[in-house]
Design a protein around this motif. Structure first.
Motif, PDB file in Angstrom:
ATOM      1  N   SER A  10      -9.053  -0.008 -19.590  1.00 28.50           N
ATOM      2  CA  SER A  10      -7.882  -0.890 -19.617  1.00 28.50           C
ATOM      3  C   SER A  10      -7.395  -1.131 -21.046  1.00 28.50           C
ATOM      4  O   SER A  10      -6.254  -1.515 -21.264  1.00 28.50           O
ATOM      5  CB  SER A  10      -8.195  -2.223 -18.927  1.00 28.50           C
ATOM      6  N   TYR A  11      -8.252  -0.874 -22.028  1.00 26.19           N
ATOM      7  CA  TYR A  11      -7.877  -1.038 -23.434  1.00 26.19           C
ATOM      8  C   TYR A  11      -7.176   0.194 -24.009  1.00 26.19           C
ATOM      9  O   TYR A  11      -6.607   0.128 -25.099  1.00 26.19           O
ATOM     10  CB  TYR A  11      -9.130  -1.296 -24.289  1.00 26.19           C
ATOM     11  N   PHE A  12      -7.234   1.321 -23.328  1.00 21.70           N
ATOM     12  CA  PHE A  12      -6.777   2.577 -23.910  1.00 21.70           C
ATOM     13  C   PHE A  12      -5.314   2.582 -24.349  1.00 21.70           C
ATOM     14  O   PHE A  12      -5.015   3.060 -25.444  1.00 21.70           O
ATOM     15  CB  PHE A  12      -7.087   3.749 -22.988  1.00 21.70           C
ATOM     16  N   PRO A  13      -4.375   2.080 -23.548  1.00 25.34           N
ATOM     17  CA  PRO A  13      -2.983   2.082 -24.025  1.00 25.34           C
ATOM     18  C   PRO A  13      -2.811   1.300 -25.331  1.00 25.34           C
ATOM     19  O   PRO A  13      -2.110   1.744 -26.244  1.00 25.34           O
ATOM     20  CB  PRO A  13      -2.205   1.431 -22.881  1.00 25.34           C
ATOM     21  N   SER A  14      -3.474   0.168 -25.438  1.00 21.79           N
ATOM     22  CA  SER A  14      -3.391  -0.637 -26.654  1.00 21.79           C
ATOM     23  C   SER A  14      -4.023   0.076 -27.845  1.00 21.79           C
ATOM     24  O   SER A  14      -3.503   0.037 -28.965  1.00 21.79           O
ATOM     25  CB  SER A  14      -4.077  -1.991 -26.432  1.00 21.79           C
ATOM     26  N   ILE A  15      -5.146   0.747 -27.610  1.00 23.53           N
ATOM     27  CA  ILE A  15      -5.828   1.481 -28.681  1.00 23.53           C
ATOM     28  C   ILE A  15      -4.930   2.594 -29.202  1.00 23.53           C
ATOM     29  O   ILE A  15      -4.755   2.750 -30.415  1.00 23.53           O
ATOM     30  CB  ILE A  15      -7.179   2.042 -28.183  1.00 23.53           C
ATOM     31  N   GLU A  16      -4.332   3.353 -28.297  1.00 20.48           N
ATOM     32  CA  GLU A  16      -3.457   4.449 -28.712  1.00 20.48           C
ATOM     33  C   GLU A  16      -2.253   3.930 -29.477  1.00 20.48           C
ATOM     34  O   GLU A  16      -1.863   4.503 -30.498  1.00 20.48           O
ATOM     35  CB  GLU A  16      -3.036   5.274 -27.496  1.00 20.48           C
ATOM     36  N   LYS A  17      -1.661   2.847 -29.016  1.00 19.87           N
ATOM     37  CA  LYS A  17      -0.486   2.281 -29.682  1.00 19.87           C
ATOM     38  C   LYS A  17      -0.852   1.705 -31.046  1.00 19.87           C
ATOM     39  O   LYS A  17      -0.162   1.925 -32.035  1.00 19.87           O
ATOM     40  CB  LYS A  17       0.129   1.192 -28.804  1.00 19.87           C
ATOM     41  N   THR A  18      -1.954   0.990 -31.123  1.00 23.98           N
ATOM     42  CA  THR A  18      -2.349   0.307 -32.364  1.00 23.98           C
ATOM     43  C   THR A  18      -2.781   1.271 -33.452  1.00 23.98           C
ATOM     44  O   THR A  18      -2.433   1.091 -34.620  1.00 23.98           O
ATOM     45  CB  THR A  18      -3.488  -0.693 -32.070  1.00 23.98           C
ATOM     46  N   TYR A  19      -3.539   2.309 -33.078  1.00 20.67           N
ATOM     47  CA  TYR A  19      -4.145   3.180 -34.086  1.00 20.67           C
ATOM     48  C   TYR A  19      -3.494   4.552 -34.196  1.00 20.67           C
ATOM     49  O   TYR A  19      -3.852   5.333 -35.085  1.00 20.67           O
ATOM     50  CB  TYR A  19      -5.649   3.315 -33.828  1.00 20.67           C
ATOM     51  N   GLY A  20      -2.535   4.853 -33.322  1.00 20.05           N
ATOM     52  CA  GLY A  20      -1.759   6.076 -33.438  1.00 20.05           C
ATOM     53  C   GLY A  20      -2.494   7.365 -33.131  1.00 20.05           C
ATOM     54  O   GLY A  20      -2.039   8.438 -33.516  1.00 20.05           O
ATOM     55  N   GLN A  21      -3.619   7.261 -32.452  1.00 19.06           N
ATOM     56  CA  GLN A  21      -4.388   8.445 -32.071  1.00 19.06           C
ATOM     57  C   GLN A  21      -4.675   8.375 -30.574  1.00 19.06           C
ATOM     58  O   GLN A  21      -4.883   7.299 -30.027  1.00 19.06           O
ATOM     59  CB  GLN A  21      -5.736   8.491 -32.811  1.00 19.06           C
ATOM     60  N   PRO A  22      -4.729   9.538 -29.920  1.00 20.67           N
ATOM     61  CA  PRO A  22      -5.093   9.525 -28.491  1.00 20.67           C
ATOM     62  C   PRO A  22      -6.566   9.151 -28.320  1.00 20.67           C
ATOM     63  O   PRO A  22      -7.375   9.311 -29.237  1.00 20.67           O
ATOM     64  CB  PRO A  22      -4.839  10.968 -28.042  1.00 20.67           C
ATOM     65  N   ILE A  23      -6.907   8.662 -27.160  1.00 13.38           N
ATOM     66  CA  ILE A  23      -8.288   8.261 -26.873  1.00 13.38           C
ATOM     67  C   ILE A  23      -9.247   9.421 -27.082  1.00 13.38           C
ATOM     68  O   ILE A  23     -10.364   9.232 -27.562  1.00 13.38           O
ATOM     69  CB  ILE A  23      -8.389   7.688 -25.439  1.00 13.38           C
ATOM     70  N   GLU A  24      -8.825  10.632 -26.757  1.00 15.42           N
ATOM     71  CA  GLU A  24      -9.704  11.790 -26.942  1.00 15.42           C
ATOM     72  C   GLU A  24     -10.137  11.939 -28.398  1.00 15.42           C
ATOM     73  O   GLU A  24     -11.252  12.388 -28.668  1.00 15.42           O
ATOM     74  CB  GLU A  24      -9.040  13.070 -26.437  1.00 15.42           C
ATOM     75  N   ALA A  67     -18.378   2.451 -24.850  1.00 17.71           N
ATOM     76  CA  ALA A  67     -18.860   2.232 -23.482  1.00 17.71           C
ATOM     77  C   ALA A  67     -18.326   3.310 -22.541  1.00 17.71           C
ATOM     78  O   ALA A  67     -19.081   3.867 -21.724  1.00 17.71           O
ATOM     79  CB  ALA A  67     -18.455   0.847 -22.992  1.00 17.71           C
ATOM     80  N   HIS A  68     -17.065   3.619 -22.644  1.00 13.19           N
ATOM     81  CA  HIS A  68     -16.454   4.615 -21.765  1.00 13.19           C
ATOM     82  C   HIS A  68     -17.018   6.004 -22.050  1.00 13.19           C
ATOM     83  O   HIS A  68     -17.334   6.756 -21.116  1.00 13.19           O
ATOM     84  CB  HIS A  68     -14.937   4.605 -21.941  1.00 13.19           C
ATOM     85  N   THR A  69     -17.173   6.352 -23.324  1.00 10.56           N
ATOM     86  CA  THR A  69     -17.682   7.671 -23.683  1.00 10.56           C
ATOM     87  C   THR A  69     -19.131   7.845 -23.230  1.00 10.56           C
ATOM     88  O   THR A  69     -19.492   8.887 -22.661  1.00 10.56           O
ATOM     89  CB  THR A  69     -17.570   7.896 -25.202  1.00 10.56           C
ATOM     90  N   LEU A  70     -19.948   6.840 -23.447  1.00 13.44           N
ATOM     91  CA  LEU A  70     -21.336   6.922 -23.011  1.00 13.44           C
ATOM     92  C   LEU A  70     -21.439   7.048 -21.495  1.00 13.44           C
ATOM     93  O   LEU A  70     -22.249   7.816 -20.970  1.00 13.44           O
ATOM     94  CB  LEU A  70     -22.128   5.701 -23.492  1.00 13.44           C
ATOM     95  N   ALA A  71     -20.600   6.315 -20.776  1.00 15.38           N
ATOM     96  CA  ALA A  71     -20.608   6.394 -19.318  1.00 15.38           C
ATOM     97  C   ALA A  71     -20.173   7.781 -18.846  1.00 15.38           C
ATOM     98  O   ALA A  71     -20.752   8.322 -17.891  1.00 15.38           O
ATOM     99  CB  ALA A  71     -19.696   5.320 -18.731  1.00 15.38           C
ATOM    100  N   GLU A  72     -19.182   8.369 -19.506  1.00 14.22           N
ATOM    101  CA  GLU A  72     -18.735   9.715 -19.146  1.00 14.22           C
ATOM    102  C   GLU A  72     -19.836  10.747 -19.347  1.00 14.22           C
ATOM    103  O   GLU A  72     -19.956  11.703 -18.595  1.00 14.22           O
ATOM    104  CB  GLU A  72     -17.551  10.137 -20.025  1.00 14.22           C
TER     105      GLU A  72
END
Length: 74
Positions: A10-24, A67-72
């Motif tokens: 649920s944080y991913f859209p905010s992370i991408e917008k704030t830091y200018g990098q895709p989650i990947e 958390a998301h990466t470790l779970a994946e």
């Protein structure tokens, strides 16, 4: 009606917008950490959060990515 995203993603859209990098990008930073995936002495969750914070992410955003990466990767 689409289901609302919950949990760390649920944080991913905010992370991408704030830091200018895709989650990947941030997942790759985590996966490139020394010892990641090792069975001998893998980095702890908080080691990985600290790594992302050094890269400029805030604590909550770094925690969500880790958390998301470790779970994946389980």
């Amino acid at each position: 009606m689409s289901e609302k995203v919950k949990g760390p993603a649920s944080y991913f859209p905010s992370i991408e917008k704030t830091y200018g990098q895709p989650i990947e990008h941030w997942k790759q930073v985590v996966r490139a950490a020394p010892g990641y995936g090792s069975t001998a002495k893998p980095p702890t969750h908080m080691d990985l959060v600290a790594l992302l914070k050094e890269e400029g992410l805030g604590h909550g955003h770094a925690n969500a990515v880790v958390a998301h990466t470790l779970a994946e990767d389980r």
